[in-house]
Write an enzyme that holds these catalytic residues in place. Structure first.
Site, PDB file in Angstrom:
ATOM      1  N   HIS A 215      40.311  26.313  20.375  1.00  0.00           N
ATOM      2  CA  HIS A 215      39.712  26.705  21.650  1.00  0.00           C
ATOM      3  C   HIS A 215      39.871  25.637  22.727  1.00  0.00           C
ATOM      4  O   HIS A 215      39.656  25.908  23.920  1.00  0.00           O
ATOM      5  CB  HIS A 215      38.215  27.013  21.457  1.00  0.00           C
ATOM      6  CG  HIS A 215      37.721  28.122  22.329  1.00  0.00           C
ATOM      7  ND1 HIS A 215      38.293  28.440  23.527  1.00  0.00           N
ATOM      8  CD2 HIS A 215      36.703  28.997  22.163  1.00  0.00           C
ATOM      9  CE1 HIS A 215      37.641  29.454  24.082  1.00  0.00           C
ATOM     10  NE2 HIS A 215      36.668  29.813  23.262  1.00  0.00           N
TER      11      HIS A 215
ATOM     12  N   ASP B 189      42.304  30.007  25.108  1.00  0.00           N
ATOM     13  CA  ASP B 189      41.083  30.773  25.336  1.00  0.00           C
ATOM     14  C   ASP B 189      41.193  32.150  24.691  1.00  0.00           C
ATOM     15  O   ASP B 189      42.293  32.601  24.340  1.00  0.00           O
ATOM     16  CB  ASP B 189      40.813  30.916  26.835  1.00  0.00           C
ATOM     17  CG  ASP B 189      40.543  29.570  27.497  1.00  0.00           C
ATOM     18  OD1 ASP B 189      39.956  28.705  26.824  1.00  0.00           O
ATOM     19  OD2 ASP B 189      40.922  29.405  28.670  1.00  0.00           O
TER      20      ASP B 189
END
Length: 562
Positions: free
Chosen positions: A535, A539
């Site tokens: 992450h 995204d």
């Protein structure tokens, strides 16, 4: 003298507890073993039983309130006693607890050493050396290991005093461990000659807490030997606190004593087991002294056993009670616990280290998507009519991933601490299972290779991996990883990112399930895939966009050929 009651640590991860319910109020009398409160921990709601006796003078936490571990929740003492001094001293005592424990341990050790020196000359002690307890007719009772994390135990209550007669299976003391209050049962008969730890004090696992033997036996040689456990057959008995069967005469005497006592006498552990099993303790026959119910009484209790051992009680029972459904007798099953250990291979060590670093360093995000594989199945069948090597669904997945990565270069990247590296080349790591673990050979520049080329290369890598002939250059340099467990019947799963890649795609099997097409429910072939992404780099929306492109490529396989 007033004593404070603190919030106990009821689990290894507990830092605070919530008072779910008080079963006592200010002014109530409390005996050892009485249920005082229900405490909600981070794992369960548990009963808190008192190991002290007296009148509740003060309650410091209301129902529903949260209290840190070791904070004062109540004060017990004599009725009308001033408890404020105990409350005032509780704070300073808590701060100095570490120092006090060390001083007490030192004093206890000094006292244990000094006592034999005052009664036994040094020359005599040296001559005796390490004395075998059996040689002088005594048995040493040590602090047992009552849980896998226990390092010491606190004597919550002594049920015997020096000079009392002890029988095998009598409960000597209740010990408060790091997880629960449990009982220490005697495994010897004789007179209690020595108590080494007072009520409320702690003893380390394997320290001497008592000695049982013939009346008048000199125990000083045993005490002079220290607290380390001798390597004798007694050690094997020590870890086993399960009770020995009591004689019929002793059991009968115990039962008569219990019947004469209005209050049911049971150890805290026996009460907990009875509650968990839904057993009425009033129906259980206690085998310990005074009719006290212990662990083995509850575990061995069945209605059938009761009927056989207490016919008088049965005849006195109401007629309706006799008409209850017959109890199910569960036969005893004896199994053997065994295991095999093998050393960790260097490959497994590397896998463990790299995947642990990945999972605990990179914040993983997971995106799952279902893909209609009807067109891919038909295309694969047609292509294999002309291909020089057999093309698998995994080959089609690798090709589709490579093409999709060219359209979404942000997914084909890696975290470099102070910068993100976006790779313009596409090197696909393919997870291959071997006996020792997992290898990930790399199909380089997969976006420019044909399906037949990819198929031949993957098959060659798989064979080399099984023969342990892969070279470091074969598994270095990946920019994205594919892990396929579909051939093992796995519907879907999540995979751990293979550093330095920022993503790995987990491929499940193709399932035949009902699907809706053109408003009608028809048979369909669906494959689920899950993208695990770092992450810090990728995204959720970016990962979803990549999967949409991947999905379109497999649902319209002709795109792979353009």
């Amino acid at each position: 003298m007033a004593e404070v009651v603190r919030m106990p640590k009821m689990s290894d991860t507990m830092t605070e507890g919530v008072i779910a319910k008080w079963h006592k109020k200010v002014g109530d009398k409390v005996s050892s073993g009485d249920l005082v409160a229900e405490i909600e921990t981070d794992k369960a709601t548990m009963d808190f039983e008192s190991y002290q006796e007296g009148t509740i003078l003060y309650i410091g936490a209301e129902e529903g309130s949260t209290v840190p571990v070791d904070s004062v929740i109540a004060v017990l003492g004599e009725e009308g006693e001033d408890y404020k001094a105990a409350l005032d001293g509780a704070g300073s005592a808590k701060e100095e607890s570490g120092k006090t424990d060390k001083v007490e341990d030192a004093n206890s050790t000094a006292e244990t050493t000094e006592k034999p020196e005052t009664k036994v000359p040094d020359a005599q002690v040296e001559a005796k050396g390490a004395v075998d307890p059996e040689s002088i007719g005594a048995t040493v009772i040590r602090m047992p290991l009552l849980s896998d994390t226990m390092t010491e135990g606190v004597i919550a209550e002594w049920h015997k005093k020096v000079g009392d007669q002890v029988k095998s299976d009598d409960t000597l003391a209740d010990v408060e461990t790091d997880k629960a209050t449990m009982e220490v049962t005697a495994y010897a008969e004789g007179t209690l000659l020595y108590i080494g730890v007072e009520k409320g004090q702690a003893a380390k696992v394997n320290d001497i807490i008592a000695i049982v033997g013939k009346e008048g036996t000199d125990v000083q040689p045993l005490l002079q030997g220290g607290t380390s456990a001798p390597t004798t057959s007694e050690d094997k008995k020590e870890g086993d606190t399960s009770a020995q069967p009591a004689s019929a005469e002793a059991a009968a005497a115990s039962q008569s004593a219990a019947d004469s006592d209005a209050r049911i006498k049971a150890s805290p552990l026996a009460k907990k087991i009875a509650k968990d099993k839904g057993i009425d303790l009033s129906q259980v026959k206690g085998s310990a002294e005074g009719g006290r119910i212990v662990k083995k009484d509850v575990e061995s209790f069945t209605p059938a056993a009761k009927a056989a051992t207490a016919p008088a009680a049965e005849s006195a029972a109401p007629k309706e009670a006799k008409q209850e459904a017959p109890a199910v007798s569960i036969p005893q099953y004896i199994g053997e616990e065994k295991f095999t250990e093998k050393p960790v291979t260097q490959m497994r060590k590397t896998i463990a280290r790299r995947l642990s670093e990945s999972l605990f360093t990179a914040p993983h995000i997971y995106v799952t998507m279902s893909i209609d594989m009807d067109s891919a199945i038909a295309a694969r069948t047609k292509m294999n009519e002309y291909a020089p090597v057999k093309i698998s669904f995994n080959d089609m997945v690798i090709k589709a991933v490579a093409v999709a990565l060219k359209q979404h270069p942000g997914v084909n990247s890696s975290w470099r601490g102070d910068k993100i590296r976006v790779n313009e080349h596409v090197n696909i790591g393919v997870a291959v299972a071997v006996d020792e673990g997992l290898l990930v050979p790399v199909v380089r520049f997969a976006d420019g290779k044909s399906l037949s080329h990819i198929s031949a290369e993957v098959k060659d890598f798989a064979q080399k991996a099984k023969n342990k002939k892969l070279q470091p250059a074969d598994w270095e340099g990946s920019t994205f990883t594919v892990s396929n467990l579909g051939m093992f019947g796995v519907d879907e799963f999540t995979a751990i990112i293979n550093p330095p890649d920022s993503c790995i795609l987990a491929i499940g099997g193709i399932q035949q399930i009902p699907v809706v097409k053109n408003g009608a429910v028809v048979p369909g072939n669906v494959m689920k895939v899950t993208l695990s992404a770092d992450h810090r780099v990728v995204d959720g929306a970016q990962g979803a966009a990549f999967l949409q492109t991947f999905k379109k490529l497999l649902e319209e396989p002709v795109r792979l050929l353009v």
